[in-house]
Design a protein around this motif. Structure first.
Motif, PDB file in Angstrom:
ATOM      1  N   UNK A 180      -4.120  -4.903  -4.482  1.00  0.00           N
ATOM      2  CA  UNK A 180      -5.352  -4.129  -4.611  1.00  0.00           C
ATOM      3  C   UNK A 180      -5.774  -3.560  -3.273  1.00  0.00           C
ATOM      4  N   UNK A 181      -6.663  -2.573  -3.336  1.00  0.00           N
ATOM      5  CA  UNK A 181      -7.161  -1.970  -2.107  1.00  0.00           C
ATOM      6  C   UNK A 181      -7.969  -0.722  -2.388  1.00  0.00           C
ATOM      7  N   UNK A 182      -8.459  -0.110  -1.312  1.00  0.00           N
ATOM      8  CA  UNK A 182      -9.228   1.131  -1.442  1.00  0.00           C
ATOM      9  C   UNK A 182      -8.296   2.319  -1.631  1.00  0.00           C
ATOM     10  N   UNK A 183      -7.203   2.351  -0.879  1.00  0.00           N
ATOM     11  CA  UNK A 183      -6.194   3.410  -0.951  1.00  0.00           C
ATOM     12  C   UNK A 183      -6.801   4.794  -0.740  1.00  0.00           C
ATOM     13  N   UNK A 184      -7.683   4.862   0.249  1.00  0.00           N
ATOM     14  CA  UNK A 184      -8.283   6.151   0.606  1.00  0.00           C
ATOM     15  C   UNK A 184      -7.404   6.844   1.633  1.00  0.00           C
ATOM     16  N   UNK A 185      -7.064   8.094   1.379  1.00  0.00           N
ATOM     17  CA  UNK A 185      -6.218   8.870   2.294  1.00  0.00           C
ATOM     18  C   UNK A 185      -4.933   8.098   2.612  1.00  0.00           C
ATOM     19  N   UNK A 187      -2.058   6.191   3.738  1.00  0.00           N
ATOM     20  CA  UNK A 187      -1.427   6.199   5.051  1.00  0.00           C
ATOM     21  C   UNK A 187      -0.257   5.210   5.075  1.00  0.00           C
ATOM     22  N   UNK A 188       0.391   5.069   6.236  1.00  0.00           N
ATOM     23  CA  UNK A 188       1.605   4.240   6.303  1.00  0.00           C
ATOM     24  C   UNK A 188       1.317   2.773   6.006  1.00  0.00           C
ATOM     25  N   UNK A 189       0.111   2.306   6.319  1.00  0.00           N
ATOM     26  CA  UNK A 189      -0.235   0.929   5.968  1.00  0.00           C
ATOM     27  C   UNK A 189      -0.232   0.737   4.462  1.00  0.00           C
ATOM     28  N   UNK A 190      -0.813   1.702   3.743  1.00  0.00           N
ATOM     29  CA  UNK A 190      -0.791   1.655   2.277  1.00  0.00           C
ATOM     30  C   UNK A 190       0.639   1.745   1.757  1.00  0.00           C
ATOM     31  N   UNK A 191       1.421   2.664   2.338  1.00  0.00           N
ATOM     32  CA  UNK A 191       2.796   2.862   1.873  1.00  0.00           C
ATOM     33  C   UNK A 191       3.636   1.607   2.078  1.00  0.00           C
ATOM     34  N   UNK A 192       3.400   0.937   3.208  1.00  0.00           N
ATOM     35  CA  UNK A 192       4.139  -0.297   3.454  1.00  0.00           C
ATOM     36  C   UNK A 192       3.766  -1.354   2.416  1.00  0.00           C
ATOM     37  N   UNK A 193       2.483  -1.435   2.107  1.00  0.00           N
ATOM     38  CA  UNK A 193       2.011  -2.427   1.139  1.00  0.00           C
ATOM     39  C   UNK A 193       2.544  -2.108  -0.261  1.00  0.00           C
TER      40      UNK A 193
END
Length: 541
Positions: A180-185, A187-193
């Motif tokens: 889970x997360x906000x996933x706003x804009x 970015x690579x941190x989201x993509x890694x997760x």
């Protein structure tokens, strides 16, 4: 420059890890928008012959693969920040008999160029090129193959080329994974997760996306993308990188979401910041008689580009700060407004820092028309609005000097929407008239850029007078605090003033540029200077 590229990597894992920076440096000079990366390394050694990699099913769910994926994402955060890098994972799914297989990708964007990492496999040999073409058509659903290009090898590449590669340990895979997360804009941190979650998942990935009530403590929450947009981006990413799994991407209004209602879930992917929440989730699952989730914690991606006002890690809050002062909404040409002088409307709620922003713009060369000061003029005895207001509100709004007591008037209108509406309809046309007169005067003097400072620019509809709208935003609680400190209002009175105006969300959605004075004075000035420099470039001023 090509808009979208596909990078096919076949070197052994050890070689890939060492040369990720050099490869990305080459790619970022060729590809402008999206870079898809397909990894299918060989196990060749100096004594073995090159394998026909396009008939192999060698890429596996290994720790080596995960390491390379992480390295690509983290390195891209510093080398090619403009690129949307996506590591493709669809080829790591297993059959029931535990054999690896590949499936056709259905990429969201068509590729303009195919980049290949090793001349040993693609050269002047037409058979090998044809083989690669067949492979791409079959596995990437390309109707035609765009231009081929081969990344240049450095001295380091040659030294490390003939390296025996192992797959590392096999990852423990799960049928049902969640995060889970906000996933706003994104970015690579989201993509890694998301990439790690997809890598671990064999069947269905559940992803919770926070609704606005969960984002109240977020920096610049007003600039967080709408939840439908954030969900769509997450779905797009999952379907792009691993089309072989199902997905459930849902809004969540608390930290639990589906994790305490879906007994099938087996693993949760966490960041170091949410690791504590994973333990709380498992406590709740145990209370409900559900199996505990395996907790899989990923690494934080360091942001080597951050400044003193941003986080040290790659984060959405830093990205939101970086759009302050930039053009967030295209400027629509208004044929009824002459191109010279160029008119900017600066607005914002009470205590949002408009005056400080306009003062800096004036120092940079703009000419200021202050509608708030013009508003004082329309109340003066002898002006048209004076008599209308006394007729409506009575002589109790007249001060000892015979002029209208604006504080007394404010106490009446800010607790009565109908009376506030009457006041606005009375004074707004007069302020607009005076503002237009000043603009005409400045135009006759040859001024090139005129800033119209107006707290009520959007409410009054004065945005039709300007080419661009720049909005200063400040959190509601901070605006109330500033009003109490500046005007000695009670908290209730200050809240009434703030809430009587347009919300930050409504303002920025109608704005071309957004600024925020929440932090140090110097940071606000930096935003203004950036906005001014970008204005000069796009308008050739």
């Amino acid at each position: 420059m090509y808009q979208t590229g596909l990078l096919v990597l076949t070197r052994p894992f050890a070689n890939l890890r060492q040369n990720i920076p050099s490869m990305l440096q080459q790619v970022e000079k060729l590809v402008e928008n999206t870079l898809y990366i397909h990894i299918q390394p060989t196990t060749q050694t100096s004594t073995s012959k090159p394998h026909d990699i396009f008939k192999l099913r060698h890429v596996s769910c290994s720790t080596d693969f995960r390491s390379v994926m992480r390295e690509f994402y983290s390195t891209s955060a510093s080398i090619c920040t403009h690129l949307d890098v996506r590591i493709l994972l669809g080829h790591v799914t297993k059959h029931q008999n535990n054999e690896l297989w590949e499936t056709g990708y259905n990429l969201k964007k068509s590729c303009d160029i195919v980049l290949f990492d090793d001349e040993k496999y693609v050269s002047k040999d037409k058979n090998l090129q044809n083989q690669l073409a067949d492979y791409l058509v079959q596995n990437f659903k390309m109707k035609s193959i765009p231009n081929f290009d081969i990344l240049k090898e450095s001295a380091q590449d040659n030294l490390l080329h003939d390296v025996d590669s192992t797959q590392g340990e096999m990852l423990n895979l799960y049928d049902y994974v969640c995060l889970g997360g906000t996933f706003d804009r994104l970015h690579v941190g989201h993509k890694m997760m998301l990439g790690e979650a997809c890598l671990l998942c064999k069947s269905c990935l559940t992803c919770g996306v926070t609704e606005q009530n969960m984002n109240k403590k977020k920096t610049l929450l007003e600039l967080i993308q709408p939840i439908d947009e954030r969900i769509s981006v997450v779905v797009n990413f999952i379907e792009d990188v691993k089309p072989t799994i199902k997905h459930k991407v849902v809004p969540i209004s608390d930290m639990f979401g589906p994790t305490i209602t879906d007994p099938d879930l087996q693993c949760i992917v966490l960041s170091p910041e949410t690791q504590k929440g994973g333990g709380i989730i498992n406590q709740e699952r145990e209370k409900k008689g559900m199996q505990k989730l395996d907790e899989y914690v990923i690494e934080i991606v360091e942001d080597i580009c951050h400044n003193e006002y941003e986080e040290m890690k790659v984060s959405s809050s830093s990205l939101r700060k970086r759009i302050l002062g930039t053009l967030i909404k295209p400027v629509v040409q208004k044929d009824d407004i002459p191109s010279v002088p160029y008119l900017i409307g600066v607005t914002g709620s009470v205590c949002s820092g408009k005056s400080s922003i306009c003062k800096r713009l004036e120092g940079l060369g703009a000419t200021l028309v202050n509608c708030d000061l013009l508003g004082h003029k329309v109340y003066v005895k002898g002006m048209l609005a004076y008599d209308k207001l006394i007729e409506e509100f009575g002589r109790e709004i007249i001060g000892e000097d015979g002029e209208i007591n604006r504080k007394a008037l404010g106490e009446i209108v800010f607790s009565n929407p109908e009376k506030l509406n009457f006041l606005n309809n009375t004074v707004w046309p007069e302020i607009r008239r005076l503002a237009k007169e000043e603009i005409i005067q400045h135009k006759s003097e040859g001024k090139k850029v005129i800033v119209l400072e107006a707290a009520l620019l959007l409410e009054a509809g004065w945005d039709d007078l300007v080419h661009e709208v720049w909005t200063a935003i400040i959190p509601r609680d901070e605006a109330i605090k500033r009003m109490i400190d500046r005007n000695r209002f009670s908290e209730t009175e200050a809240a009434k003033r703030v809430d009587s105006q347009m919300s930050n969300e409504e303002r920025w959605q109608k704005s071309n540029v957004v600024l925020c004075s929440l932090w140090e004075y110097e940071y606000t000035q930096q935003q203004v200077e950036k906005a001014w420099q970008l204005l000069q470039k796009r308008c050739s001023l």
